[in-house]
Design a protein around this motif. Structure first.
Motif, PDB file in Angstrom:
ATOM      1  N   ILE A   6       0.756  -1.086   0.055  1.00 60.56           N
ATOM      2  CA  ILE A   6       0.054   0.019   0.183  1.00 60.56           C
ATOM      3  C   ILE A   6       0.815   1.242   0.054  1.00 60.56           C
ATOM      4  CG2 ILE A   6      -1.660   1.450   1.460  1.00 60.56           C
ATOM      5  CD1 ILE A   6      -2.776  -1.127   2.375  1.00 60.56           C
ATOM      6  N   GLN A   7       0.597   1.959  -0.857  1.00 59.50           N
ATOM      7  CA  GLN A   7       1.337   3.287  -1.043  1.00 59.50           C
ATOM      8  C   GLN A   7       0.958   4.477  -0.146  1.00 59.50           C
ATOM      9  OE1 GLN A   7       1.596   4.835  -5.010  1.00 59.50           O
ATOM     10  NE2 GLN A   7       3.288   6.197  -4.658  1.00 59.50           N
ATOM     11  N   PHE A   8       1.843   5.026   0.694  1.00 63.68           N
ATOM     12  CA  PHE A   8       1.584   6.034   1.541  1.00 63.68           C
ATOM     13  C   PHE A   8       2.350   7.464   1.546  1.00 63.68           C
ATOM     14  CE2 PHE A   8       4.995   5.686   4.614  1.00 63.68           C
ATOM     15  CZ  PHE A   8       5.139   4.315   4.272  1.00 63.68           C
ATOM     16  N   GLU A   9       3.242   7.455   0.413  1.00 62.51           N
ATOM     17  CA  GLU A   9       3.945   8.736   0.153  1.00 62.51           C
ATOM     18  C   GLU A   9       4.201   8.340  -1.376  1.00 62.51           C
ATOM     19  OE1 GLU A   9       7.291  10.079   2.295  1.00 62.51           O
ATOM     20  OE2 GLU A   9       6.294   9.681   4.222  1.00 62.51           O
ATOM     21  N   GLU A  10       4.781   9.602  -1.816  1.00 65.41           N
ATOM     22  CA  GLU A  10       5.370   9.556  -3.428  1.00 65.41           C
ATOM     23  C   GLU A  10       6.010   8.465  -3.554  1.00 65.41           C
ATOM     24  OE1 GLU A  10       4.174  12.412  -5.311  1.00 65.41           O
ATOM     25  OE2 GLU A  10       4.632  11.078  -6.930  1.00 65.41           O
ATOM     26  N   LYS A  11       7.118   7.887  -2.921  1.00 65.05           N
ATOM     27  CA  LYS A  11       8.148   6.963  -3.198  1.00 65.05           C
ATOM     28  C   LYS A  11       7.896   5.935  -2.132  1.00 65.05           C
ATOM     29  CE  LYS A  11      10.892   9.255  -6.685  1.00 65.05           C
ATOM     30  NZ  LYS A  11      11.325  10.563  -6.652  1.00 65.05           N
ATOM     31  N   LYS A  12       7.125   5.821  -1.305  1.00 69.59           N
ATOM     32  CA  LYS A  12       6.938   5.198  -0.320  1.00 69.59           C
ATOM     33  C   LYS A  12       5.939   3.949  -0.131  1.00 69.59           C
ATOM     34  CE  LYS A  12       9.927   7.381   3.009  1.00 69.59           C
ATOM     35  NZ  LYS A  12      10.010   8.005   4.268  1.00 69.59           N
ATOM     36  N   VAL A  33     -10.706   3.768   1.978  1.00 65.79           N
ATOM     37  CA  VAL A  33      -9.497   3.938   2.965  1.00 65.79           C
ATOM     38  C   VAL A  33      -9.841   4.956   3.713  1.00 65.79           C
ATOM     39  CG1 VAL A  33      -6.932   4.309   2.792  1.00 65.79           C
ATOM     40  CG2 VAL A  33      -7.970   2.926   1.286  1.00 65.79           C
ATOM     41  N   LYS A  34      -9.578   4.793   5.090  1.00 65.49           N
ATOM     42  CA  LYS A  34      -9.468   6.139   5.923  1.00 65.49           C
ATOM     43  C   LYS A  34      -7.923   6.254   6.337  1.00 65.49           C
ATOM     44  CE  LYS A  34     -13.639   7.490   6.596  1.00 65.49           C
ATOM     45  NZ  LYS A  34     -13.997   8.822   6.170  1.00 65.49           N
ATOM     46  N   ASP A  35      -7.826   7.680   6.804  1.00 69.47           N
ATOM     47  CA  ASP A  35      -6.247   7.869   6.970  1.00 69.47           C
ATOM     48  C   ASP A  35      -5.505   7.479   5.984  1.00 69.47           C
ATOM     49  OD1 ASP A  35      -7.288   9.083   9.187  1.00 69.47           O
ATOM     50  OD2 ASP A  35      -7.057   6.880  10.532  1.00 69.47           O
ATOM     51  N   LEU A  36      -4.370   6.352   6.365  1.00 72.14           N
ATOM     52  CA  LEU A  36      -3.608   5.881   5.324  1.00 72.14           C
ATOM     53  C   LEU A  36      -3.458   4.478   5.034  1.00 72.14           C
ATOM     54  CD1 LEU A  36      -0.147   7.693   6.422  1.00 72.14           C
ATOM     55  CD2 LEU A  36      -1.599   7.820   4.318  1.00 72.14           C
ATOM     56  N   THR A  52     -14.081  -5.578  -1.278  1.00 72.18           N
ATOM     57  CA  THR A  52     -13.235  -5.125  -2.393  1.00 72.18           C
ATOM     58  C   THR A  52     -12.985  -3.695  -1.862  1.00 72.18           C
ATOM     59  OG1 THR A  52     -15.113  -4.550  -3.681  1.00 72.18           O
ATOM     60  CG2 THR A  52     -13.988  -6.548  -4.234  1.00 72.18           C
ATOM     61  N   TRP A  53     -11.869  -3.172  -2.531  1.00 70.06           N
ATOM     62  CA  TRP A  53     -11.658  -1.720  -2.471  1.00 70.06           C
ATOM     63  C   TRP A  53     -10.809  -1.327  -3.804  1.00 70.06           C
ATOM     64  CZ3 TRP A  53      -6.238   0.274  -1.354  1.00 70.06           C
ATOM     65  CH2 TRP A  53      -5.338  -0.619  -1.219  1.00 70.06           C
ATOM     66  N   ASP A  54     -10.873   0.063  -4.002  1.00 66.98           N
ATOM     67  CA  ASP A  54     -10.116   0.595  -5.140  1.00 66.98           C
ATOM     68  C   ASP A  54      -8.758   0.719  -4.947  1.00 66.98           C
ATOM     69  OD1 ASP A  54      -9.309   2.017  -7.678  1.00 66.98           O
ATOM     70  OD2 ASP A  54     -11.613   2.461  -8.048  1.00 66.98           O
ATOM     71  N   TYR A  55      -7.997   0.126  -5.690  1.00 70.30           N
ATOM     72  CA  TYR A  55      -6.256   0.323  -5.530  1.00 70.30           C
ATOM     73  C   TYR A  55      -5.970   1.696  -5.856  1.00 70.30           C
ATOM     74  CZ  TYR A  55      -5.961  -4.916  -4.972  1.00 70.30           C
ATOM     75  OH  TYR A  55      -5.957  -6.097  -4.634  1.00 70.30           O
ATOM     76  N   GLU A  56      -6.665   2.298  -6.689  1.00 68.49           N
ATOM     77  CA  GLU A  56      -6.228   3.808  -6.906  1.00 68.49           C
ATOM     78  C   GLU A  56      -6.691   4.651  -5.571  1.00 68.49           C
ATOM     79  OE1 GLU A  56      -7.481   4.966 -10.862  1.00 68.49           O
ATOM     80  OE2 GLU A  56      -5.973   3.753 -11.775  1.00 68.49           O
ATOM     81  N   MET A  57      -7.140   4.144  -4.627  1.00 67.54           N
ATOM     82  CA  MET A  57      -7.684   4.923  -3.587  1.00 67.54           C
ATOM     83  C   MET A  57      -6.114   5.158  -2.815  1.00 67.54           C
ATOM     84  SD  MET A  57     -10.835   3.127  -1.991  1.00 67.54           S
ATOM     85  CE  MET A  57     -12.413   3.618  -2.710  1.00 67.54           C
ATOM     86  N   THR A  58      -5.271   4.517  -2.976  1.00 67.75           N
ATOM     87  CA  THR A  58      -3.862   4.478  -2.532  1.00 67.75           C
ATOM     88  C   THR A  58      -2.645   4.692  -3.257  1.00 67.75           C
ATOM     89  OG1 THR A  58      -3.641   2.276  -2.234  1.00 67.75           O
ATOM     90  CG2 THR A  58      -4.517   3.386  -0.358  1.00 67.75           C
ATOM     91  N   SER A  98      -6.782   7.607   0.236  1.00 65.22           N
ATOM     92  CA  SER A  98      -5.902   7.722   1.216  1.00 65.22           C
ATOM     93  C   SER A  98      -5.897   9.274   1.203  1.00 65.22           C
ATOM     94  CB  SER A  98      -4.707   6.910   0.642  1.00 65.22           C
ATOM     95  OG  SER A  98      -3.759   7.138   1.525  1.00 65.22           O
ATOM     96  N   GLU A  99      -5.219   9.470   2.584  1.00 65.37           N
ATOM     97  CA  GLU A  99      -5.113  10.893   2.973  1.00 65.37           C
ATOM     98  C   GLU A  99      -3.708  11.453   2.235  1.00 65.37           C
ATOM     99  OE1 GLU A  99      -2.969  10.988   7.348  1.00 65.37           O
ATOM    100  OE2 GLU A  99      -5.062  11.342   7.181  1.00 65.37           O
ATOM    101  N   TRP A 100      -2.772  10.624   1.841  1.00 69.33           N
ATOM    102  CA  TRP A 100      -1.610  10.928   1.237  1.00 69.33           C
ATOM    103  C   TRP A 100      -1.728  11.745  -0.070  1.00 69.33           C
ATOM    104  CZ3 TRP A 100       1.604  10.162  -2.889  1.00 69.33           C
ATOM    105  CH2 TRP A 100       1.568   8.935  -3.690  1.00 69.33           C
ATOM    106  N   LEU A 101      -2.832  11.321  -0.705  1.00 68.35           N
ATOM    107  CA  LEU A 101      -3.267  11.558  -2.175  1.00 68.35           C
ATOM    108  C   LEU A 101      -4.275  12.861  -2.207  1.00 68.35           C
ATOM    109  CD1 LEU A 101      -3.900   8.224  -3.615  1.00 68.35           C
ATOM    110  CD2 LEU A 101      -2.034   9.914  -4.297  1.00 68.35           C
ATOM    111  N   THR A 102      -4.964  12.932  -0.776  1.00 66.12           N
ATOM    112  CA  THR A 102      -5.703  14.006  -1.125  1.00 66.12           C
ATOM    113  C   THR A 102      -5.403  15.254  -0.283  1.00 66.12           C
ATOM    114  OG1 THR A 102      -6.917  12.980   0.930  1.00 66.12           O
ATOM    115  CG2 THR A 102      -7.933  12.492  -1.251  1.00 66.12           C
TER     116      THR A 102
END
Ligand SMILES: [Zn+2]
Length: 104
Positions: A6-12, A33-36, A52-58, A98-102
């Motif tokens: 699961i991605q939570f930063e630009e390169k993490k 997704v809530k928070d990260l 299910t969830w949408d992978y583009e949410m993170t 995910s909050e890192w995207l929003t």
């Protein structure tokens, strides 16, 4: 394996050792997704219904893409980068991305 992070930063990315590892992508998901990292229900889920969830949410991955065959009417066919998510879908998922995207 990319499918299990699961991605939570630009390169993490974080290895999803928890339940998220077993949840499949759908373009018409019942979870978001809530928070990260928290996977939460977006609507009522029936007993026996696949989670299910949408992978583009993170994910905003530079090159990883996944062919989607979820079969929903809104299927985007190729997923993997939040930048490609249509605005109408972002509006639909509001509060479940995910909050890192929003949080920009
Ligand atoms: Zn799909």
């Amino acid at each position: 394996m990319m499918d299990h992070v699961i991605q939570f930063e630009e390169k993490k990315w974080r290895d999803s050792k928890g339940i998220a590892r077993w949840i499949n992508h759908s373009c018409e998901p019942n979870c978001g997704v809530k928070d990260l990292f928290k996977i939460v229900a977006m609507r009522d889920i029936k007993s026996g219904e696949e989670i299910t969830w949408d992978y583009e949410m993170t994910e905003k991955h530079p090159w990883w893409r996944m062919k989607c065959e979820c079969g929903s009417n809104d299927c985007r066919k190729i997923i993997g980068n939040y930048d490609n998510m249509p605005q109408a879908i972002r509006d639909k998922y509001k509060g479940y991305i995910s909050e890192w995207l929003t949080n920009k």
